[in-house]
Design an enzyme around this catalytic site. Structure first.
Site, PDB file in Angstrom:
ATOM      1  N   GLY A 187      49.716  43.174  38.158  1.00 51.52           N
ATOM      2  CA  GLY A 187      48.586  42.946  39.058  1.00 51.52           C
ATOM      3  C   GLY A 187      49.051  42.557  40.437  1.00 51.52           C
ATOM      4  O   GLY A 187      49.120  43.371  41.359  1.00 51.52           O
TER       5      GLY A 187
ATOM      6  N   ASP B  35      41.184  43.883  32.369  1.00 47.98           N
ATOM      7  CA  ASP B  35      41.296  42.608  31.658  1.00 47.98           C
ATOM      8  C   ASP B  35      39.913  42.056  31.352  1.00 47.98           C
ATOM      9  O   ASP B  35      39.176  41.652  32.248  1.00 47.98           O
ATOM     10  CB  ASP B  35      42.070  41.607  32.512  1.00 47.98           C
TER      11      ASP B  35
ATOM     12  N   GLY C 185      45.678  35.589  35.955  1.00 48.12           N
ATOM     13  CA  GLY C 185      46.700  36.363  36.629  1.00 48.12           C
ATOM     14  C   GLY C 185      47.623  35.457  37.420  1.00 48.12           C
ATOM     15  O   GLY C 185      47.369  34.265  37.601  1.00 48.12           O
TER      16      GLY C 185
ATOM     17  N   MET D 146      40.552  40.124  25.685  1.00 50.17           N
ATOM     18  CA  MET D 146      40.957  38.759  25.364  1.00 50.17           C
ATOM     19  C   MET D 146      39.685  38.007  24.997  1.00 50.17           C
ATOM     20  O   MET D 146      39.154  37.205  25.767  1.00 50.17           O
ATOM     21  CB  MET D 146      41.681  38.135  26.567  1.00 50.17           C
TER      22      MET D 146
ATOM     23  N   MET E  57      37.824  39.200  29.593  1.00 45.69           N
ATOM     24  CA  MET E  57      37.950  37.821  29.109  1.00 45.69           C
ATOM     25  C   MET E  57      36.558  37.220  28.916  1.00 45.69           C
ATOM     26  O   MET E  57      35.660  37.451  29.723  1.00 45.69           O
ATOM     27  CB  MET E  57      38.729  36.969  30.123  1.00 45.69           C
TER      28      MET E  57
ATOM     29  N   GLY F 197      52.105  40.499  32.170  1.00 49.32           N
ATOM     30  CA  GLY F 197      52.209  39.113  32.598  1.00 49.32           C
ATOM     31  C   GLY F 197      53.430  38.846  33.439  1.00 49.32           C
ATOM     32  O   GLY F 197      54.549  38.804  32.925  1.00 49.32           O
ATOM     33  N   GLY F 198      53.227  38.728  34.747  1.00 48.64           N
ATOM     34  CA  GLY F 198      54.317  38.361  35.638  1.00 48.64           C
ATOM     35  C   GLY F 198      55.324  39.456  35.924  1.00 48.64           C
ATOM     36  O   GLY F 198      56.396  39.187  36.464  1.00 48.64           O
TER      37      GLY F 198
ATOM     38  N   SER G 276      46.853  46.189  37.027  1.00 49.99           N
ATOM     39  CA  SER G 276      45.778  45.354  36.499  1.00 49.99           C
ATOM     40  C   SER G 276      44.714  45.167  37.563  1.00 49.99           C
ATOM     41  O   SER G 276      44.957  44.554  38.604  1.00 49.99           O
ATOM     42  CB  SER G 276      46.320  43.994  36.069  1.00 49.99           C
TER      43      SER G 276
ATOM     44  N   HIS H 108      41.898  45.727  27.750  1.00 53.16           N
ATOM     45  CA  HIS H 108      42.558  44.651  27.009  1.00 53.16           C
ATOM     46  C   HIS H 108      41.546  43.536  26.799  1.00 53.16           C
ATOM     47  O   HIS H 108      41.194  42.822  27.738  1.00 53.16           O
ATOM     48  CB  HIS H 108      43.771  44.173  27.813  1.00 53.16           C
TER      49      HIS H 108
END
Length: 222
Positions: A194, A36, A145, A69, A38, A173-174, A9, A67
């Site tokens: 990321g 990402d 993140g 969002m 956003m 995510g994570g 990421s 992606h």
């Protein structure tokens, strides 16, 4: 049988050196470059948009996994197609006609993906899988993140993998070395990470570990 695809990421990269960071990740073994996007509305953060993708495109041949969002993703399909995005992934929660949006994405020669938040049931996307190139199961609440992986989201991955053995299932995510086994065993094959890649002492080793763990989890061919 699906294969591992590792997607660093770029949200965790040095934005002042974005093109260099993309090429560095590819040289270290990345398959995708996860972007990402956003809008500060669908999620409470503001990152990058189509103009940055357009500026980046001439400097990398990497697969740009975008992606979005964002609210009203339909508004941005043409811009991202012109910018050079390879995959346009939108949130099922942000549209009222996902099927038409998928058709439009494909008509503009991009691959189409749908993302679902942790609290969104997997049944919302199942009827559309036959039209999709990828499904993204979020393993944190989208927007920032560095959050902790939510293992309870793996039930959705398992359900998708059981029904669609050849589908690219992305998790985001994570993800980190300490939980990649859980995601791989559930059936995820496209791994977004990321902090755990960019902040590692050896990003190459982390990417290699992710790939090996995912591929080792694939069922053996008879």
């Amino acid at each position: 049988m699906v294969q591992a695809k590792i997607a660093p990421s770029l949200l965790s990269s040095d934005f002042a050196r974005l093109a260099e960071e993309c090429e560095r990740m590819l040289s270290l073994g990345a398959d995708y470059l996860h972007m990402d996007v956003m809008d500060g509305h669908f999620v409470p953060n503001l990152t990058l948009g189509a103009p940055i993708i357009e500026c980046l495109r001439p400097h990398t041949k990497g697969f740009l996994d975008c992606h979005l969002m964002v609210s009203n993703p339909e508004q941005w399909v043409d811009d991202f197609a012109r910018a050079g995005a390879d995959l346009f992934c939108f949130h099922i929660e942000a549209t009222t006609d996902a099927s038409a949006l998928i058709d439009r994405i494909h008509a503009l020669n991009m691959k189409a993906g749908i993302a679902i938040k942790p609290k969104t049931p997997v049944t919302s996307v199942v009827p559309l899988v036959h039209k999709l190139d990828q499904v993204l199961v979020m393993t944190v609440e989208p927007g920032f993140g560095g959050q902790s992986f939510m293992p309870e989201c793996m039930d959705k991955v398992r359900e998708l993998r059981a029904q669609f053995p050849d589908l690219d299932i992305e998790v985001d995510g994570g993800l980190a070395p300490e939980n990649i086994e859980v995601a791989a065993q559930a059936g995820a094959n496209v791994i977004v990470a990321g902090s755990s890649i960019f902040k590692a002492s050896s990003p190459r080793d982390v990417i290699s570990l992710f790939r090996k763990t995912v591929n080792d989890a694939q069922p053996t061919q008879a």
